[in-house]
Scaffold this motif. Structure first.
Motif, PDB file in Angstrom:
ATOM      1  N   ARG A   1      56.141  80.780   0.641  1.00  0.00           N
ATOM      2  CA  ARG A   1      55.990  81.263   2.009  1.00  0.00           C
ATOM      3  C   ARG A   1      55.795  82.768   1.973  1.00  0.00           C
ATOM      4  O   ARG A   1      56.030  83.407   0.945  1.00  0.00           O
ATOM      5  N   ALA A   2      55.433  83.354   3.070  1.00  0.00           N
ATOM      6  CA  ALA A   2      55.235  84.807   3.137  1.00  0.00           C
ATOM      7  C   ALA A   2      56.514  85.560   2.773  1.00  0.00           C
ATOM      8  O   ALA A   2      56.462  86.655   2.223  1.00  0.00           O
ATOM      9  N   THR A   3      57.652  84.956   3.038  1.00  0.00           N
ATOM     10  CA  THR A   3      58.936  85.593   2.759  1.00  0.00           C
ATOM     11  C   THR A   3      59.468  85.265   1.366  1.00  0.00           C
ATOM     12  O   THR A   3      60.533  85.728   0.995  1.00  0.00           O
ATOM     13  N   GLY A   4      58.736  84.446   0.599  1.00  0.00           N
ATOM     14  CA  GLY A   4      59.166  84.057  -0.748  1.00  0.00           C
ATOM     15  C   GLY A   4      59.200  82.550  -0.905  1.00  0.00           C
ATOM     16  O   GLY A   4      58.694  81.805  -0.075  1.00  0.00           O
ATOM     17  N   MET A   5      59.816  82.114  -1.986  1.00  0.00           N
ATOM     18  CA  MET A   5      59.909  80.684  -2.274  1.00  0.00           C
ATOM     19  C   MET A   5      61.017  80.043  -1.438  1.00  0.00           C
ATOM     20  O   MET A   5      62.084  80.628  -1.267  1.00  0.00           O
ATOM     21  N   VAL A   6      60.742  78.846  -0.922  1.00  0.00           N
ATOM     22  CA  VAL A   6      61.744  78.083  -0.182  1.00  0.00           C
ATOM     23  C   VAL A   6      61.848  76.691  -0.799  1.00  0.00           C
ATOM     24  O   VAL A   6      60.929  76.230  -1.468  1.00  0.00           O
ATOM     25  N   THR A   7      62.971  76.039  -0.573  1.00  0.00           N
ATOM     26  CA  THR A   7      63.182  74.677  -1.057  1.00  0.00           C
ATOM     27  C   THR A   7      62.919  73.698   0.069  1.00  0.00           C
ATOM     28  O   THR A   7      63.417  73.875   1.186  1.00  0.00           O
ATOM     29  N   VAL A   8      62.154  72.647  -0.229  1.00  0.00           N
ATOM     30  CA  VAL A   8      61.883  71.576   0.721  1.00  0.00           C
ATOM     31  C   VAL A   8      62.450  70.299   0.111  1.00  0.00           C
ATOM     32  O   VAL A   8      62.165  69.966  -1.040  1.00  0.00           O
ATOM     33  N   THR A   9      63.276  69.588   0.886  1.00  0.00           N
ATOM     34  CA  THR A   9      63.894  68.351   0.416  1.00  0.00           C
ATOM     35  C   THR A   9      63.371  67.191   1.239  1.00  0.00           C
ATOM     36  O   THR A   9      63.298  67.274   2.468  1.00  0.00           O
ATOM     37  N   ARG A  10      63.016  66.106   0.558  1.00  0.00           N
ATOM     38  CA  ARG A  10      62.514  64.893   1.216  1.00  0.00           C
ATOM     39  C   ARG A  10      63.670  63.948   1.525  1.00  0.00           C
ATOM     40  O   ARG A  10      64.605  63.829   0.735  1.00  0.00           O
ATOM     41  N   TYR A  11      63.562  63.267   2.668  1.00  0.00           N
ATOM     42  CA  TYR A  11      64.550  62.277   3.095  1.00  0.00           C
ATOM     43  C   TYR A  11      63.806  61.066   3.651  1.00  0.00           C
ATOM     44  O   TYR A  11      62.688  61.187   4.141  1.00  0.00           O
ATOM     45  N   VAL A  12      64.450  59.896   3.609  1.00  0.00           N
ATOM     46  CA  VAL A  12      63.927  58.704   4.268  1.00  0.00           C
ATOM     47  C   VAL A  12      65.083  58.037   5.002  1.00  0.00           C
ATOM     48  O   VAL A  12      66.209  57.965   4.494  1.00  0.00           O
ATOM     49  N   CYS A  13      64.812  57.574   6.207  1.00  0.00           N
ATOM     50  CA  CYS A  13      65.829  56.880   6.991  1.00  0.00           C
ATOM     51  C   CYS A  13      65.967  55.459   6.456  1.00  0.00           C
ATOM     52  O   CYS A  13      64.984  54.722   6.377  1.00  0.00           O
ATOM     53  N   GLU A  14      67.180  55.099   6.106  1.00  0.00           N
ATOM     54  CA  GLU A  14      67.430  53.762   5.580  1.00  0.00           C
ATOM     55  C   GLU A  14      67.355  52.694   6.662  1.00  0.00           C
ATOM     56  O   GLU A  14      67.207  51.523   6.357  1.00  0.00           O
ATOM     57  N   ARG A  15      67.433  53.076   7.918  1.00  0.00           N
ATOM     58  CA  ARG A  15      67.365  52.103   9.011  1.00  0.00           C
ATOM     59  C   ARG A  15      65.923  51.791   9.416  1.00  0.00           C
ATOM     60  O   ARG A  15      65.537  50.641   9.519  1.00  0.00           O
ATOM     61  N   CYS A  16      65.106  52.833   9.628  1.00  0.00           N
ATOM     62  CA  CYS A  16      63.766  52.598  10.186  1.00  0.00           C
ATOM     63  C   CYS A  16      62.621  52.999   9.258  1.00  0.00           C
ATOM     64  O   CYS A  16      61.468  52.738   9.564  1.00  0.00           O
ATOM     65  N   GLY A  17      62.923  53.646   8.131  1.00  0.00           N
ATOM     66  CA  GLY A  17      61.883  54.004   7.171  1.00  0.00           C
ATOM     67  C   GLY A  17      61.123  55.277   7.470  1.00  0.00           C
ATOM     68  O   GLY A  17      60.146  55.587   6.796  1.00  0.00           O
TER      69      GLY A  17
END
Length: 73
Positions: free
Chosen positions: A31-47
């Motif tokens: 990003r313009a402000t530097g590196m950021v962490t992005v974490t993926r998630y999935v809902c176990e109920r609806c996908g």
């Protein structure tokens, strides 16, 4: 999309997800402000697939909707 997913506040840093979100992999994004962490998630109920961008310099980072996993017919 389940009610719990529909209640997630998007594009704002710090609001919680919900208890049925299963954490997946994470990656770094430049990003313009530097590196950021992005974490993926999935809902176990609806996908529903989510990503959470952890950027303390951007109040509009946070939860974003990325789609749904394929369903079996």
């Amino acid at each position: 999309m389940c009610d719990a997913c529909a209640g997630i506040q998007r594009n704002w840093r710090s609001p919680p997800g919900h208890v049925e979100l299963a954490q997946g992999s994470n990656y770094k994004r430049e990003r313009a402000t530097g590196m950021v962490t992005v974490t993926r998630y999935v809902c176990e109920r609806c996908g529903t697939n989510w990503e959470y961008e952890n950027d303390k310099n951007n109040m509009h980072a946070g939860w974003s909707l990325t789609g749904r996993r394929p369903t079996k017919d």
